[in-house]
Design a protein around this motif. Structure first.
Motif, PDB file in Angstrom:
ATOM      1  N   VAL A 166       0.627  -3.399  -5.652  1.00 25.54           N
ATOM      2  CA  VAL A 166       0.761  -2.427  -6.748  1.00 25.54           C
ATOM      3  C   VAL A 166       1.114  -1.021  -6.274  1.00 25.54           C
ATOM      4  O   VAL A 166       1.223  -0.104  -7.095  1.00 25.54           O
ATOM      5  N   PHE A 167       1.328  -0.824  -4.990  1.00 23.46           N
ATOM      6  CA  PHE A 167       1.569   0.523  -4.487  1.00 23.46           C
ATOM      7  C   PHE A 167       3.034   0.722  -4.108  1.00 23.46           C
ATOM      8  O   PHE A 167       3.744  -0.222  -3.773  1.00 23.46           O
ATOM      9  N   ARG A 168       3.452   1.972  -4.153  1.00 24.62           N
ATOM     10  CA  ARG A 168       4.799   2.349  -3.754  1.00 24.62           C
ATOM     11  C   ARG A 168       4.731   3.563  -2.838  1.00 24.62           C
ATOM     12  O   ARG A 168       3.814   4.374  -2.917  1.00 24.62           O
ATOM     13  N   LEU A 169       5.722   3.675  -1.959  1.00 30.03           N
ATOM     14  CA  LEU A 169       5.896   4.876  -1.161  1.00 30.03           C
ATOM     15  C   LEU A 169       7.150   5.595  -1.627  1.00 30.03           C
ATOM     16  O   LEU A 169       8.244   5.031  -1.603  1.00 30.03           O
ATOM     17  N   THR A 170       6.984   6.812  -2.087  1.00 28.39           N
ATOM     18  CA  THR A 170       8.111   7.640  -2.496  1.00 28.39           C
ATOM     19  C   THR A 170       8.116   8.860  -1.596  1.00 28.39           C
ATOM     20  O   THR A 170       7.258   9.741  -1.716  1.00 28.39           O
ATOM     21  N   GLU A 171       9.060   8.901  -0.654  1.00 25.67           N
ATOM     22  CA  GLU A 171       9.108   9.957   0.353  1.00 25.67           C
ATOM     23  C   GLU A 171       7.759  10.093   1.046  1.00 25.67           C
ATOM     24  O   GLU A 171       7.226  11.187   1.233  1.00 25.67           O
ATOM     25  N   ASN A 172       7.208   8.963   1.424  1.00 22.47           N
ATOM     26  CA  ASN A 172       5.919   8.852   2.122  1.00 22.47           C
ATOM     27  C   ASN A 172       4.713   9.155   1.247  1.00 22.47           C
ATOM     28  O   ASN A 172       3.579   9.104   1.699  1.00 22.47           O
ATOM     29  N   HIS A 173       4.923   9.498  -0.034  1.00 25.32           N
ATOM     30  CA  HIS A 173       3.817   9.724  -0.949  1.00 25.32           C
ATOM     31  C   HIS A 173       3.427   8.412  -1.619  1.00 25.32           C
ATOM     32  O   HIS A 173       4.281   7.646  -2.063  1.00 25.32           O
ATOM     33  N   LEU A 174       2.135   8.176  -1.694  1.00 26.37           N
ATOM     34  CA  LEU A 174       1.617   6.939  -2.265  1.00 26.37           C
ATOM     35  C   LEU A 174       1.554   7.044  -3.782  1.00 26.37           C
ATOM     36  O   LEU A 174       0.981   7.985  -4.341  1.00 26.37           O
ATOM     37  N   THR A 175       2.154   6.064  -4.472  1.00 21.15           N
ATOM     38  CA  THR A 175       2.139   6.030  -5.930  1.00 21.15           C
ATOM     39  C   THR A 175       1.803   4.610  -6.388  1.00 21.15           C
ATOM     40  O   THR A 175       1.729   3.682  -5.592  1.00 21.15           O
ATOM     41  N   VAL A 176       1.602   4.454  -7.701  1.00 20.75           N
ATOM     42  CA  VAL A 176       1.323   3.147  -8.295  1.00 20.75           C
ATOM     43  C   VAL A 176       2.627   2.586  -8.849  1.00 20.75           C
ATOM     44  O   VAL A 176       3.295   3.226  -9.667  1.00 20.75           O
ATOM     45  N   ASP A 177       2.990   1.390  -8.407  1.00 25.06           N
ATOM     46  CA  ASP A 177       4.260   0.790  -8.787  1.00 25.06           C
ATOM     47  C   ASP A 177       4.355   0.578 -10.293  1.00 25.06           C
ATOM     48  O   ASP A 177       3.447   0.038 -10.925  1.00 25.06           O
ATOM     49  N   GLY A 178       5.472   1.012 -10.878  1.00 26.19           N
ATOM     50  CA  GLY A 178       5.721   0.798 -12.293  1.00 26.19           C
ATOM     51  C   GLY A 178       4.887   1.667 -13.215  1.00 26.19           C
ATOM     52  O   GLY A 178       5.011   1.583 -14.440  1.00 26.19           O
ATOM     53  N   LYS A 179       4.028   2.518 -12.642  1.00 26.99           N
ATOM     54  CA  LYS A 179       3.168   3.392 -13.457  1.00 26.99           C
ATOM     55  C   LYS A 179       3.197   4.798 -12.872  1.00 26.99           C
ATOM     56  O   LYS A 179       2.215   5.273 -12.283  1.00 26.99           O
ATOM     57  N   PRO A 180       4.329   5.500 -13.021  1.00 23.86           N
ATOM     58  CA  PRO A 180       4.465   6.827 -12.401  1.00 23.86           C
ATOM     59  C   PRO A 180       3.472   7.850 -12.932  1.00 23.86           C
ATOM     60  O   PRO A 180       3.267   8.897 -12.317  1.00 23.86           O
TER      61      PRO A 180
END
Length: 263
Positions: A166-180
């Motif tokens: 469920v996690f994403r890396l956006t420019e090394n920042h940790l986010t929740v996939d599909g739930k910005p």
């Protein structure tokens, strides 16, 4: 009416008898041992080119090692155990299944439309595991990554973390996939420096987390690091532990270290 073909293969060495890092996909499964059902319905499946295969339910899994058309079956016997340490004896192919005196193991293809629907509902991000603990995943109660949910360490579901990608890396920042709109907050716990990690609305918090690939740490801009606290007396197949944030140690080796699993 076309008979669904059994899928019969696996990527496990018989000497280890534990889940290996290989791709899985959903199939319709049956695992019956000594007349009792342990898996019935959709489960995860892995195979190799030699004809051996394995199926994974949420707590139980089994494998059939196939050689020269003959099979030997094994399973974990204890819910959550990561090793298929219990032998079930010889098995033979019977239509879409492999059967023996004690066991029946089936792995059947799922019709394309239904399979697409199953895959469409799946999380498609990364999972996070403690370093050297790929059987454990960052999770929440009931796998519900919603505002207010507290992060914890638990055994990867289906032994592969299907519901924990469920996690994403956006420019090394940790986010929740599909739930910005969702972020991870650190909330103070009474009477200590450790802080709980909680899923929260991004608009309500300022903290952001960065994954340091070199040190394998997850840290914030205000110098907090993720760490794990396991109970002093940990049950044999209970992988649960508290996931907390605390001030980062100058020595990176003393901070929690995490691996990001494939998406």
């Amino acid at each position: 009416m076309f008979l669904r073909l059994a899928i019969i293969s696996i990527a496990f060495a018989l000497g280890t008898l534990c889940p290996a890092l290989a791709a899985t996909h959903p199939v319709d499964c049956t695992l019956t041992v000594d007349g009792k059902s342990y898996i019935a319905g959709v489960c995860e499946f892995s195979r190799d080119k030699g004809g051996s295969f394995s199926i994974y339910g949420d707590r139980y899994w089994a494998m059939v090692n196939v050689e020269n058309g003959r099979g030997e079956a094994f399973w974990n016997a204890m819910p959550g155990a990561t090793h298929a340490q219990a032998a079930l004896g010889g098995v033979h192919q019977a239509g879409g299944c492999w059967e023996g005196s004690r066991v029946r193991i089936c792995a059947l293809t799922i019709e394309a439309t239904r399979l697409d629907a199953i895959m469409g509902r799946r999380a498609k991000g990364f999972l996070i595991s403690p370093e050297y603990m790929d059987y454990a995943c960052v999770s929440t109660a009931g796998y519900r990554f919603v505002p207010g949910a507290t992060l914890a360490i638990d055994r990867c579901d289906y032994f592969w973390g299907v519901r924990q990608h469920v996690f994403r890396l956006t420019e090394n920042h940790l986010t929740v996939d599909g739930k910005p709109e969702l972020c991870i907050d650190a909330k103070s716990a009474a009477g200590g420096k450790d802080m709980r990690l909680v899923v929260e609305d991004c608009a309500r918090i300022a903290i952001r987390w960065i994954y340091d690939k070199d040190n394998k740490t997850i840290r914030s801009s205000n110098d907090l690091c993720w760490n794990i606290v396991f109970p002093e007396r940990q049950g044999g197949n209970n992988w649960s532990g508290s996931l907390i944030a605390r001030p980062c140690e100058p020595d990176a080796e003393k901070n929690g270290r995490f691996e990001l699993g494939g998406n």
